[in-house]
Design a protein around this motif. Structure first.
Motif, short mmCIF file in Angstrom:
data_model
loop_
_atom_site.label_atom_id
_atom_site.label_comp_id
_atom_site.label_asym_id
_atom_site.label_seq_id
_atom_site.Cartn_x
_atom_site.Cartn_y
_atom_site.Cartn_z
N GLU A 48 16.21 23.34 -0.75
CA GLU A 48 14.83 23.55 -0.30
C GLU A 48 14.36 24.96 -0.62
O GLU A 48 13.18 25.18 -0.91
N GLN A 49 15.27 25.93 -0.56
CA GLN A 49 14.90 27.29 -0.94
C GLN A 49 14.54 27.36 -2.42
O GLN A 49 13.58 28.03 -2.82
N ALA A 50 15.31 26.66 -3.26
CA ALA A 50 15.00 26.62 -4.69
C ALA A 50 13.63 26.00 -4.92
O ALA A 50 12.84 26.47 -5.76
N ARG A 51 13.33 24.95 -4.18
CA ARG A 51 12.03 24.28 -4.32
C ARG A 51 10.89 25.25 -3.97
O ARG A 51 9.87 25.32 -4.65
N LYS A 52 11.08 26.00 -2.88
CA LYS A 52 10.06 26.96 -2.45
C LYS A 52 9.89 28.08 -3.47
O LYS A 52 8.78 28.53 -3.74
N THR A 53 11.00 28.53 -4.05
CA THR A 53 10.95 29.59 -5.04
C THR A 53 10.12 29.18 -6.25
O THR A 53 9.26 29.93 -6.73
N ILE A 54 10.37 27.98 -6.75
CA ILE A 54 9.63 27.49 -7.91
C ILE A 54 8.16 27.28 -7.57
O ILE A 54 7.27 27.68 -8.33
N ALA A 55 7.91 26.69 -6.42
CA ALA A 55 6.53 26.43 -6.01
C ALA A 55 5.75 27.74 -5.88
O ALA A 55 4.58 27.82 -6.30
N ARG A 56 6.37 28.76 -5.34
CA ARG A 56 5.69 30.04 -5.15
C ARG A 56 5.26 30.63 -6.49
O ARG A 56 4.14 31.13 -6.64
N GLU A 57 6.13 30.58 -7.49
CA GLU A 57 5.79 31.14 -8.81
C GLU A 57 4.67 30.34 -9.47
O GLU A 57 3.81 30.93 -10.14
N LEU A 58 4.66 29.04 -9.30
CA LEU A 58 3.64 28.19 -9.93
C LEU A 58 2.36 28.11 -9.11
O LEU A 58 1.39 27.48 -9.54
N ASN A 59 2.37 28.72 -7.92
CA ASN A 59 1.26 28.61 -6.96
C ASN A 59 1.03 27.15 -6.57
O ASN A 59 -0.10 26.68 -6.46
N ALA A 60 2.15 26.46 -6.37
CA ALA A 60 2.13 25.06 -5.95
C ALA A 60 2.65 24.98 -4.52
O ALA A 60 2.98 25.99 -3.90
N GLN A 61 2.71 23.78 -3.98
CA GLN A 61 3.33 23.55 -2.69
C GLN A 61 4.74 23.02 -2.90
O GLN A 61 4.98 22.28 -3.86
N PRO A 62 5.68 23.36 -2.02
CA PRO A 62 7.06 22.90 -2.22
C PRO A 62 7.19 21.39 -2.39
O PRO A 62 7.99 20.93 -3.22
N GLY A 63 6.40 20.64 -1.67
CA GLY A 63 6.47 19.18 -1.78
C GLY A 63 6.00 18.64 -3.11
O GLY A 63 6.19 17.45 -3.42
N GLU A 64 5.42 19.50 -3.95
CA GLU A 64 4.95 19.08 -5.28
C GLU A 64 6.01 19.27 -6.35
O GLU A 64 5.77 18.93 -7.51
N ILE A 65 7.17 19.82 -6.00
CA ILE A 65 8.25 20.06 -6.95
C ILE A 65 9.34 19.01 -6.72
O ILE A 65 9.91 18.91 -5.63
N ILE A 66 9.64 18.24 -7.76
CA ILE A 66 10.66 17.19 -7.70
C ILE A 66 11.75 17.53 -8.71
O ILE A 66 11.49 17.63 -9.91
N PHE A 67 12.98 17.70 -8.24
CA PHE A 67 14.08 18.00 -9.15
C PHE A 67 14.51 16.72 -9.88
O PHE A 67 14.60 15.64 -9.29
N THR A 68 14.77 16.88 -11.18
CA THR A 68 15.16 15.75 -12.05
C THR A 68 16.37 16.17 -12.88
O THR A 68 16.85 17.29 -12.77
N SER A 69 16.81 15.26 -13.74
CA SER A 69 17.92 15.58 -14.64
C SER A 69 17.47 16.38 -15.85
O SER A 69 18.29 16.80 -16.66
N GLY A 70 16.17 16.59 -16.01
CA GLY A 70 15.66 17.35 -17.14
C GLY A 70 14.24 16.93 -17.50
O GLY A 70 13.60 16.15 -16.78
#
Length: 382
Positions: A48-70
């Motif tokens: 969840e911390q990784a999700r928040k980190t990515i969302a913050r840089e993209l100016n997105a919300q954490p729930g908008e980031i979905i981890f995939t295999s690539g």
């Protein structure tokens, strides 16, 4: 013999920080993130911390980031679910997209009977925006536009702000395969009106086998992979904790050092372009790849004025000299069909000449590039 890696658009070497983070994760954080005990909670917190980190840089919300295999899975997921769940009737793309998009689009045409439209290209290989607007205006069907920000073979940049604004005016959804972009360019999804993005960690010095999709909230997409409640119910399957924190480390390090590393790599590219012009008379740069403003700073696509007999030996010769580059996307390796991107923008005679993609990273040096320029110069005279 020197070993010189200039195929960073295919994949990049891991940063040392990423190796250390993943090694620690593999050794100490082996709990299942879905477990409720302390081992599981530790892994879940890291994800969840990784999700928040990515969302913050993209100016997105954490729930908008979905981890995939690539990136390939993310592209498939978004295009398929948009047709299945959102009622998309018309998919608009271009013939120079990555095959993760092109092949998925062809499958959707067969399986769902959607209308599949290809945007005509300019002579330089970019989607023609006037033609795209005509396609968007053609009828009232629900539309999804899928166009990449950075072309993975010729490096052309698409103006995503203009593209997003155009799609919004026509109430069309917008997906961008941003695999060659994220980690190398900054994104603000609140400023750029895009609905879906895809990323792969191994394109910015992270591990293979992990990436993410940005899915704008309230789009209505439903899971493609079912069988568990992972990824907030959007993608079933036990998360690869070590890969996700490796992605996070690669992502944060890329953006912390983006400006300085971009300046350095831009210098490499300029040096390479100018050196080749001098060493190989008649060299041509495909698409916009030699344009420092309208193409990515990370690659150049070179067409060399060699005849057929010399062309057949070129990659083999470079490999013998310890130089790694490619004819095009690594996903096409083993295919004799050649580059589908170059086939769209070059005529028959130009296609007969060898074209090579050289792609750069922070780990390359001017000395390495001078060696490659020298090898190509000598080969051109032989």
């Amino acid at each position: 013999m020197q070993q010189i890696y200039l195929d960073n658009a295919a994949t990049t070497p891991l940063r040392e920080e990423v190796i250390e983070r993943m090694h620690e994760a593999l050794g100490t954080c082996y709990g299942n993130p879905s477990s409720t005990h302390a081992f599981g909670r530790t892994a879940k917190t890291g994800i969840e911390q990784a999700r928040k980190t990515i969302a913050r840089e993209l100016n997105a919300q954490p729930g908008e980031i979905i981890f995939t295999s690539g990136g390939t899975e993310a592209d498939n997921m978004i295009l398929r679910c948009a047709v299945r769940d959102l009622g998309v009737e018309t998919l608009i793309t271009s013939r120079v997209e990555h095959h993760a998009v092109l092949h998925t689009a062809e499958c959707l045409l067969r399986e769902y009977g959607i209308r599949l439209e290809y945007v005509p290209l300019t002579a330089e290989g970019n989607p023609d925006m006037e033609a795209l607007e005509a396609l968007l205006s053609a009828d009232t069907s629900k539309k999804l536009v899928s166009l990449m920000h950075v072309n993975n073979e010729i490096g052309n940049l698409v103006d995503m702000d203009a593209l997003g604004a155009l799609c919004r005016r026509h109430e069309a959804l917008l997906h961008s395969d941003s695999v060659q972009s994220i980690g190398h360019f900054r994104w603000d999804v609140q400023r750029t009106p895009v609905d879906f993005l895809t990323a792969a960690a191994h394109k910015f010095h992270g591990p293979k086998g992990v990436g993410f999709a940005y899915v704008r909230k309230n789009t209505g997409l439903k899971p493609l992979i079912v069988g568990g409640a992972q990824e907030r119910g959007f993608r079933a399957g036990t998360e690869a904790y070590h890969n996700i924190v490796g992605l996070e480390t690669a992502f944060t390090t890329a953006y912390e050092h983006l400006e300085e590393e971009r300046r350095y790599i831009e210098g490499l590219k300029r040096h390479f372009v100018e050196g080749l012009k001098k060493a190989v008379p008649g060299v041509v740069f495909n698409g916009l790849s030699a344009d420092m403003e309208r193409s990515t700073y990370t690659l150049v696509n070179v067409r060399l004025p060699f005849d057929a007999s010399k062309s057949q030996m070129l990659l083999f010769h470079l490999d013998l000299k310890g130089i790694a580059c490619s004819r095009g996307s690594a996903c096409q390796s083993g295919s004799d069909a050649g580059s589908h991107v170059l086939a769209e923008i070059l005529d028959g005679e130009a296609l007969k000449q060898p074209s090579l993609r050289f792609s750069f990273s922070k780990y390359n040096t001017l000395e390495e590039l001078d060696y490659v320029i020298g090898v190509l110069g000598e080969f051109s005279k032989s």
